[in-house]
Design an enzyme around this catalytic site. Structure first.
Site, short mmCIF file in Angstrom:
data_model
loop_
_atom_site.label_atom_id
_atom_site.label_comp_id
_atom_site.label_asym_id
_atom_site.label_seq_id
_atom_site.Cartn_x
_atom_site.Cartn_y
_atom_site.Cartn_z
N ASP A 67 31.30 -5.81 -16.51
CA ASP A 67 30.00 -5.49 -15.92
C ASP A 67 28.94 -5.84 -16.97
O ASP A 67 28.85 -5.17 -18.01
CB ASP A 67 29.98 -3.99 -15.58
N HIS A 68 28.19 -6.87 -16.69
CA HIS A 68 27.26 -7.36 -17.72
C HIS A 68 26.10 -6.41 -17.96
O HIS A 68 25.30 -6.59 -18.87
CB HIS A 68 26.76 -8.75 -17.32
#
Ligand code: CAO
Length: 558
Positions: free
Chosen positions: A530-531
């Site tokens: 999850d950036h």
């Protein structure tokens, strides 16, 4: 200003009715005819209108109370110009309003086509009766379907004006033929509604007005005195007045929705589909609070990305399906609950999480040598050592060293939730779909323990024996397709975790050692993350660390 009683008006034949909703509070300002409360009889619900404009000073009934005509349900202060101070006059004032309501619902006379007899039955086209107070009103519900057997008085359609809802009852018993209207059609008196095959039971003529076409009308509903009062002048035929109120709410066949007009109006304004709202009132009647609760929950689900029926939530339009049967034979099959849940989870994650995948190859030549050397020991223990326990151990070490991967995001509160435990989920392919049992405290367990536990949980998953607690609490997930094949893939983060490791099938590859190419067993790793929680540099650190740990498993001991 003067204080006046708010009384139950003429209920159009209903004796005693139950208060099911109170629509105003003390201190509320109301206009004449504003609904004060909703009452319900066996057949209808009615909103009792305010007798004038003013301020509510007291409501003397509560939900569940039974009231009848003339009962005082509250008090109000009326403004001087809103009516006289005289109680009698006030009452007189309330009365006409009640009548207005009454009229609105009483389908007065009906023009009936001459019956076409055919043995014990005849064909009839049912038309809209006189709808006092209703003209050119839209049909909001069609309550019957072609082929239905119905009785006199059964509701055929429901219409709705700005202020009230009303059912149009069947004047006949028999079988419904063609439906001649659609929802949304605007109708007035005389409009053709449905065709019917009417059952002749020879009982006509026993209505009060002999010689009139009593068959047409009906209902048991009201007393004739009242009907004649509410009927427009100039109409001579026996009306068969409908139930008591302008705010008549249908007990419709099929998916029955019990809700008063005010609630329906609110539902329309808020875009709530009443068939999906659970009613908390008497007889599951839908109240305003129910609509509000429903809309709130829908909003919450949308924010969480979990509204997926047809569309994708987040305002994303759904995928339109063509009629596949035009291309060849097809078969439809219901999704299992698990498949549906997995589909929702995948979509939720895909829509909510900005995904990036980092790739790395780990040299597991030595690890595999060691693993294979443990085969005999494993047989003794009754445990098979696969690459998975090594992966679990390596991930636990990486999570401890790079704790930014061991978090969840609470975007509402703008907080990062850091976890002080290391529980890792393992994706298991089962005949029923994907399941993810969770191994707790991976960092505290040895390789044999992890091998035994992962095998046991995987088997439980395949046997559908997993308990909910065994599938909860993961901080990170490993999904290994190494036993199947493939060179790389991009797994979807198992939200609210922030990273997942995909493992593909190891293969011998030539690796340059500085002097020459060496044949090494290389295992492809794919770390999706999850950036929002993790940056690319950390992801590269994580996979590099994993490759180091798996490349030299002695470091797992450190
Ligand atoms: N490279 C090469 N071989 C591998 C390997 C890899 N990365 N990982 C496992 N193998 C080998 C094992 O060593 C074993 O071989 P042997 O029988 O010769 O020893 C064989 O593949 C089968 O292993 P396994 O898959 O039964 O055992 P595992 O512990 O590695 O994995 C489990 C267990 C539960 C992860 C696995 O059975 C499984 O279900 N994988 C599918 C997960 C999945 O569907 N993921 C997709 C999710 S997203 O849609």
């Amino acid at each position: 200003m003067s204080e006046q009683e708010i009384k139950v008006p003429d209920l159009g034949g209903a004796d005693e009715v139950e208060v099911i909703e109170i629509l105003v509070s003390q201190g509320d300002s109301v206009e004449a005819e504003d609904p004060i409360l909703t009452v319900e009889s066996d057949k209808a619900s009615v909103e009792l209108p305010s007798p004038g404009a003013g301020k509510i000073t007291k409501i003397t009934v509560k939900v569940g109370d039974k009231v009848k005509e003339g009962d005082v349900v509250g008090m109000m202060e009326t403004s001087a110009d809103a009516g006289s101070d005289d109680g009698e006059k006030e009452e007189a004032k309330a009365e006409p309003e009640a009548k207005t309501e009454e009229k609105a619902e009483a389908p007065a006379e009906e023009k009936k086509p001459a019956p076409k007899k055919s043995g014990g039955s005849r064909k009839e086209t049912v038309q809209v009766p006189a709808l006092d107070g209703f003209d050119n009103v839209p049909i909001i519900e069609i309550n019957v379907s072609e082929g239905d057997e119905i009785q006199v008085d059964d509701p055929l359609v429901t219409v709705e004006s700005d202020k009230a809802t009303m059912e149009i009852p069947s004047p006949f018993a028999g079988k419904v033929g063609k439906i001649l209207v659609s929802e949304g059609d605007k109708i007035s008196e005389g409009h053709d509604l449905i065709e019917m095959t009417v059952v002749e039971d020879g009982d006509s003529g026993d209505d009060e007005e002999a010689g009139e076409e009593s068959a047409s009308s009906e209902p048991a509903a009201s007393d004739s005195k009242q009907e004649s009062e509410s009927r427009p002048q100039g109409k001579s035929e026996e009306p068969k007045a409908e139930p008591a109120s302008a705010t008549y709410e249908p007990p419709a066949p099929g998916a029955k929705v019990h809700a008063g007009p005010a609630v329906r109006k609110l539902a329309r304004e808020m875009g709530a589909d009443l068939t999906r709202v659970k009613g908390s009132g008497p007889k599951n009647r839908i109240l305003k609070d129910d609509i509000q609760a429903y809309v709130k929950s829908q909003l919450q689900q949308t924010q969480q990305g979990s509204v997926v029926a047809g569309g994708g939530g987040s305002g994303i339009p759904g995928v339109k399906l063509p009629d596949f049967s035009q291309f060849g034979e097809i078969e439809r099959e219901s999704m299992s609950r698990m498949m549906f849940a997995t589909a929702n989870n995948m979509q939720r994650s895909w829509l909510n999480v900005p995904h990036v995948t980092q790739f790395e190859d780990a040299d597991i030549t030595d690890m595999e040598d060691f693993r294979k050397s443990q085969k005999a020991a494993g047989e003794k223990k009754g445990v098979k050592m696969t690459p998975l326990p090594f992966l679990l151990k390596a991930c636990a070490t990486a999570l401890a060293e790079l704790p930014q991967f061991n978090v969840s995001l609470d975007m509402d509160r703008k907080e990062v939730i850091r976890k002080k435990f290391i529980h890792i989920g393992i994706a298991v392919d089962t005949p029923n779909g994907l399941m993810v049992p969770v191994i707790k405290d991976v960092d505290k367990k040895g390789l044999w323990e992890l091998a035994a536990e992962s095998a046991e949980l995987a088997q439980k998953a395949r046997d559908k024996q997993l308990k909910p607690a065994e599938m909860q609490g993961a901080c990170f997930t490993i999904t290994s397709l190494g036993g199947i094949g493939g060179t790389a893939f991009t797994p979807i983060v198992n939200t609210p975790e922030v990273a997942i490791l995909g493992v593909s099938k190891a293969a011998m590859k030539p690796v340059w050692d500085g002097k020459e190419f060496q044949p090494r067993l290389m295992c492809p790793l794919s770390l999706s993350y999850d950036h929002r929680a993790v940056n690319g540099a950390d992801a590269a650190r994580f996979t590099t660390l994993l490759a180091q740990l798996l490349g030299d498993i002695r470091s797992l001991l450190l």
